[in-house]
Scaffold this active site. Structure first.
Site, PDB file in Angstrom:
ATOM      1  N   SER A  19       0.830  -1.217   0.000  1.00 54.77           N
ATOM      2  CA  SER A  19       0.000   0.000   0.000  1.00 54.77           C
ATOM      3  C   SER A  19       0.866   1.270   0.000  1.00 54.77           C
ATOM      4  O   SER A  19       0.468   2.282  -0.587  1.00 54.77           O
ATOM      5  CB  SER A  19      -0.985   0.001   1.175  1.00 54.77           C
ATOM      6  OG  SER A  19      -0.316   0.165   2.401  1.00 54.77           O
ATOM      7  N   ARG A  71      22.766 -14.379   1.721  1.00 55.89           N
ATOM      8  CA  ARG A  71      22.173 -13.043   1.696  1.00 55.89           C
ATOM      9  C   ARG A  71      22.888 -12.172   0.655  1.00 55.89           C
ATOM     10  O   ARG A  71      22.263 -11.429  -0.081  1.00 55.89           O
ATOM     11  CB  ARG A  71      22.285 -12.408   3.093  1.00 55.89           C
ATOM     12  CG  ARG A  71      21.777 -10.976   3.102  1.00 55.89           C
ATOM     13  CD  ARG A  71      21.356 -10.530   4.467  1.00 55.89           C
ATOM     14  NE  ARG A  71      22.488 -10.169   5.282  1.00 55.89           N
ATOM     15  CZ  ARG A  71      22.407  -9.437   6.391  1.00 55.89           C
ATOM     16  NH1 ARG A  71      21.242  -9.035   6.836  1.00 55.89           N
ATOM     17  NH2 ARG A  71      23.474  -9.132   7.080  1.00 55.89           N
ATOM     18  N   HIS A 115       8.710   3.159   8.823  1.00 55.41           N
ATOM     19  CA  HIS A 115       8.539   2.298   9.999  1.00 55.41           C
ATOM     20  C   HIS A 115       7.333   2.798  10.795  1.00 55.41           C
ATOM     21  O   HIS A 115       7.191   4.007  11.004  1.00 55.41           O
ATOM     22  CB  HIS A 115       9.812   2.338  10.854  1.00 55.41           C
ATOM     23  CG  HIS A 115       9.748   1.422  12.030  1.00 55.41           C
ATOM     24  ND1 HIS A 115       9.915   0.056  11.917  1.00 55.41           N
ATOM     25  CD2 HIS A 115       9.478   1.661  13.335  1.00 55.41           C
ATOM     26  CE1 HIS A 115       9.772  -0.501  13.105  1.00 55.41           C
ATOM     27  NE2 HIS A 115       9.506   0.451  13.984  1.00 55.41           N
TER      28      HIS A 115
HETATM   29  C1  GRF Z   1       3.866  -0.632   6.898  1.00 55.42           C
HETATM   30  O1  GRF Z   1       3.194  -0.549   8.122  1.00 55.42           O
HETATM   31  C2  GRF Z   1       5.281  -0.137   7.035  1.00 55.42           C
HETATM   32  O2  GRF Z   1       5.430   0.881   7.966  1.00 55.42           O
HETATM   33  C3  GRF Z   1       6.009  -1.371   7.518  1.00 55.42           C
HETATM   34  O3  GRF Z   1       5.394  -2.438   6.833  1.00 55.42           O
HETATM   35  C4  GRF Z   1       4.069  -2.079   6.461  1.00 55.42           C
HETATM   36  C5  GRF Z   1       3.989  -2.234   4.974  1.00 55.42           C
HETATM   37  O4  GRF Z   1       2.688  -2.056   4.483  1.00 55.42           O
HETATM   38  N1  GRF Z   1       7.429  -1.249   7.260  1.00 55.42           N
HETATM   39  P1  GRF Z   1       2.455  -1.999   2.914  1.00 55.42           P
HETATM   40  O5  GRF Z   1       3.042  -3.273   2.324  1.00 55.42           O
HETATM   41  O6  GRF Z   1       3.113  -0.776   2.384  1.00 55.42           O
HETATM   42  O7  GRF Z   1       0.956  -1.965   2.757  1.00 55.42           O
END
Ligand code: GRF
Length: 207
Positions: A19, A71, A115
């Site tokens: 999203s 990795r 984050h």
């Molecule tokens: C979000 O809450 C972001 O802050 C965290 O992971 C989630 C990702 O959501 N790092 P999306 O895949 O962008 O919907």
């Protein structure tokens, strides 16, 4: 039409829903991030719903799984794909892997992450759960540059969000996510504009 030869080319790494990736795509479309285009979306998960959502928007999207390799081998594959698409800036958007110096060195100062907490509070996994468990009354979201410290690089932008009594992880996450979709495009716009300087840990906007 913008001159596509001078656009800042974004590469977005996802692992799931995507999203935030869509919020960035929409902001570009609406002219809220000037001078940028999304050149590539990469997921490390073949089943990530964000892959389909990217393709629906006509974005180039591919899966690069870690598989059995190291990795570094995985990161090498990511770097090859990003460089083939001439990506200038990498946006982590729900990308669930920690990047090593090997990757970070190739894009140092040009990798962003979002984050779901007010860093430096509650880094790492399940930030919203950590917030509720701690009993914090305010939280939010943070966009920061990525360095070797987990969720620890210089902060570009933050938004605050209240924690309401009787919030669950789901209701709190949804309230934060709404702000993420506003904040991430704003932070990308700052970086793409180049109108900032990093002084120590501080990201300062310039004219
Ligand atoms: C979000 O809450 C972001 O802050 C965290 O992971 C989630 C990702 O959501 N790092 P999306 O895949 O962008 O919907």
């Amino acid at each position: 039409m913008p001159d596509t030869s001078t656009l800042c080319r974004l590469g977005i790494l996802i692992s799931g829903r995507g999203s935030n990736m869509l919020a960035i795509a929409e902001a570009i479309e609406k002219g809220r991030i000037q001078g940028a285009e999304i050149s590539l979306v990469i997921s490390d998960q073949p089943e990530a719903p964000g892959l389909e959502r990217a393709a629906e928007r006509g974005l180039k999207a591919l899966t690069i799984e870690k598989g059995d390799g190291t990795r570094e081998e995985h990161e090498q594959q990511l770097l090859t794909a990003l460089s083939e698409s001439q990506v200038d800036v990498v946006c982590l958007a729900g990308y669930m892997r920690v990047l090593s110096s090997y990757f970070i060195d190739a894009y140092r100062g040009r990798i962003l992450n979002i984050h779901p907490s007010l860093l430096p509070a509650f880094p790492g996994l399940a930030a919203q759960r950590q917030t509720l468990d701690h009993g914090a009354k305010w939280t939010g979201c943070t966009v920061h540059f990525v360095d070797e410290a987990l969720d620890g690089g210089p902060i570009i932008a933050q938004s605050i969000v209240p924690v309401l009594d009787y919030d669950t992880e789901e209701t709190l996450s949804a309230r934060i996510l709404e702000q993420e979709h506003v904040l991430y495009p704003e932070a990308v716009a700052i970086v793409v504009s180049g109108k900032y300087e990093v002084v120590g840990r501080r990201v300062l906007q310039t004219q």
